[in-house]
Write an enzyme that holds these catalytic residues in place. Structure first.
Site, PDB file in Angstrom:
ATOM      1  N   GLU A 170      -9.137  -4.912  -4.670  1.00 47.28           N
ATOM      2  CA  GLU A 170      -8.625  -3.978  -3.562  1.00 47.28           C
ATOM      3  C   GLU A 170      -9.487  -3.362  -2.970  1.00 47.28           C
ATOM      4  O   GLU A 170      -9.447  -2.710  -1.800  1.00 47.28           O
ATOM      5  CB  GLU A 170      -7.483  -3.126  -4.242  1.00 47.28           C
ATOM      6  N   HIS A 223      -7.931  -5.609  -0.379  1.00 44.90           N
ATOM      7  CA  HIS A 223      -6.536  -4.949   0.190  1.00 44.90           C
ATOM      8  C   HIS A 223      -5.826  -5.559   1.259  1.00 44.90           C
ATOM      9  O   HIS A 223      -6.604  -5.764   2.293  1.00 44.90           O
ATOM     10  CB  HIS A 223      -6.908  -3.271   0.202  1.00 44.90           C
ATOM     11  N   SER A 272       0.766  -1.191   0.181  1.00 43.27           N
ATOM     12  CA  SER A 272       0.036   0.015  -0.182  1.00 43.27           C
ATOM     13  C   SER A 272       0.851   1.464   0.046  1.00 43.27           C
ATOM     14  O   SER A 272       1.619   1.480  -0.797  1.00 43.27           O
ATOM     15  CB  SER A 272      -0.870  -0.286   1.054  1.00 43.27           C
TER      16      SER A 272
END
Length: 515
Positions: free
Chosen positions: A318, A411, A194
């Site tokens: 995600e 995610h 990330s």
């Protein structure tokens, strides 16, 4: 063993502790505390100490909202501006040869996060791969990623890109000291997820970081994150207003504000920017022409990015994790339409057509996922593959529970297998309704590939390199498999898309990704 727990670094001796098959050192300072006059300044060297420093417990996390420093339910790590420390995990058994080094950079949107999180311990990677693992803290929020250098005065200098500079300082510490822990300073792999993935791609285009690492892994990286000095200056003025300062008192306002006051004003600025420009945030590296000199897309395309082997990829779904944060990603039709205001209407129509069902929820979320994570990763993979070995992946594995609650392969879910946490509480929770055997299989596949890459600069032979011909992509599922140009229609549809993040990557009208 006791004597091997005390290690002499270039700054002083540190004592760690033995934990089963590994030795661990926590919160070793790699830079001086950035407090007082060092607030808003590049990291300074550590003052050497005498005697043996205890490194058996975690110290402070970077300043952030208190909920962001949660280590477990009911447990919060102290937060402080005095946070520039790193952690080392090494095998307990000695080795005749230096071990590969893996350096992890945590995510959290440059707002929250800590290297003390148990998910990031690195113990299972060290045990499985016979490597040395390093994790770091760096300045977050306004103290690390809001560029206030336009407010500098002769009496009050202010530096840019402080969080990124902290990461470089940590990597310099690794070069100076990791051999004392059994690691090989000539074989360092950086990896992050990330915002940590963005840190990886940002470090690849940071000149002062060249030579400090030799491979890179960017997981779910918003690789396009960066903004220009004009934006930084505009946001700095707005930020001072939110703090209650004036142009004449700006430097004093940011110096005298408490971390809590700085954070409160930052969240107000964050919400304003996210609403005005969907998918754009004030907490990103700044193109300052010096330390971070050019747009990442341009650097990768013209070959000035660090030409080291790269693994890069994203997760299949995600954006489903961000459904409860409406301003985080452009996943709603009104925000998607605003996102396309800066681009050619024909591109907008082509992209929308590639996501059947729009403006339905699933299609809108897929657009938000792709524009933030997948599309920039494809762009970076395509460009970098012209200069260095590049390997692309997509993470698809989703146990039944995650699918049932609407998350899927969302995610950060790949962090569980990468760190070998499938048999811990978080891993067992996600596989409570089935999928434990699949989790083990995906864990072995990801760890074996990450470790092989860290050891020799390429993953296992079953994972072919990425190129603009067949676009081979490893799909991590149970079982893993290789796809060629997955979602080709979507990839082609994004050609020519222009956003606030894409400046410098292509000339107007030039396709960003080759069809």
């Amino acid at each position: 063993m006791a004597s091997r727990l005390v290690v002499q670094t270039s700054e002083g001796s540190v004592r760690g502790r033995a934990e089963g098959a590994v030795r661990r050192w926590r919160s070793i300072p790699f830079a001086a505390p950035p407090v007082g006059k060092r607030r808003w300044r590049a990291p300074a060297p550590v003052t050497p100490w005498n005697g043996v420093r205890d490194a058996t417990e975690f110290a402070n996390a970077s300043c952030q909202p208190r909920w962001g420093a949660g280590l477990s339910p009911g447990t919060l790590q102290p937060v402080s501006e005095d946070c520039l420390t790193l952690n080392v995990v090494a095998p307990a058994e000695p080795s005749d040869t230096p071990r590969p080094v893996l350096v992890f950079i945590h995510g959290g949107g440059y707002i929250v996060g800590t290297s003390a999180l148990s998910l990031y311990s690195g113990v299972h990677l060290v045990e499985r791969g016979d490597v040395v693992f390093v994790s770091m803290n760096y300045r977050l929020g306004p103290l690390g990623y809001l560029d206030l250098s336009s407010l500098a005065t002769p009496e009050r200098p202010i530096d840019s890109n402080l969080g990124l500079r902290d990461q470089v300082a940590a990597l310099e510490w690794v070069q100076r000291n990791i051999a004392a822990f059994g690691g090989d300073p000539d074989n360092v792999t950086i990896f992050g997820e990330s915002a940590g993935g963005n840190a990886v791609t940002s470090l690849m285009v940071t000149p002062s970081a060249h030579g400090l690492f030799h491979r890179a892994i960017a997981q779910s990286a918003p690789a396009h994150w960066a903004h220009d000095p004009e934006e930084s200056e505009r946001w700095a003025r707005t930020y001072v207003d939110l703090l209650g300062g004036t142009p004449d008192s700006a430097a004093r306002a940011i110096d005298t504000a408490t971390p809590k006051e700085l954070g409160k004003a930052m969240l107000a600025l964050y919400r304003t920017v996210a609403k005005d420009v969907p998918g754009h945030f004030p907490l990103e590296p700044t193109i300052d022409g010096d330390f971070f000199p050019e747009w990442p897309a341009a650097a990768f395309r013209n070959g000035t990015a660090n030409r080291v082997p790269l693994i890069i990829g994203a997760n299949r779904r995600e954006s489903s994790l961000f459904a409860w944060m409406p301003d985080a990603l452009p996943t709603k039709p009104n925000r998607i339409e605003a996102m396309f205001e800066a681009t050619d209407p024909k591109v907008r129509d082509r992209v929308i057509a590639a996501y059947p069902g729009y403006p339905g929820k699933a299609a809108a979320r897929a657009i938000g996922s792709d524009v933030t994570f997948w599309h920039p990763s494809v762009e970076i993979a395509e460009a970098h593959s012209e200069y260095a070995p590049t390997f692309m992946y997509r993470y698809d594995f989703a146990p039944r529970l995650l699918g049932g609650i609407g998350l899927g392969a969302t995610h950060a879910m790949e962090m569980i297998p990468v760190f070998g946490m499938g048999e811990t509480g978080i891993g067992r929770t996600t596989t409570a309704l089935g999928g434990r055997r699949g989790m083990r299989r995906v864990t072995h596949a990801m760890q074996d590939n990450w470790l092989a890459f860290g050891r020799r600069g390429r993953p296992l032979a079953s994972w072919p390199g990425y190129n603009t011909g067949d676009r081979a992509t490893m799909i991590f599922d149970a079982p893993p498999w290789v796809a060629f140009d997955p979602h080709a229609e979507r990839r082609k549809a994004w050609a020519g898309y222009e956003s606030h993040h894409r400046r410098g990557g292509t000339a107007p009208g030039e396709p960003a990704i080759r069809a």
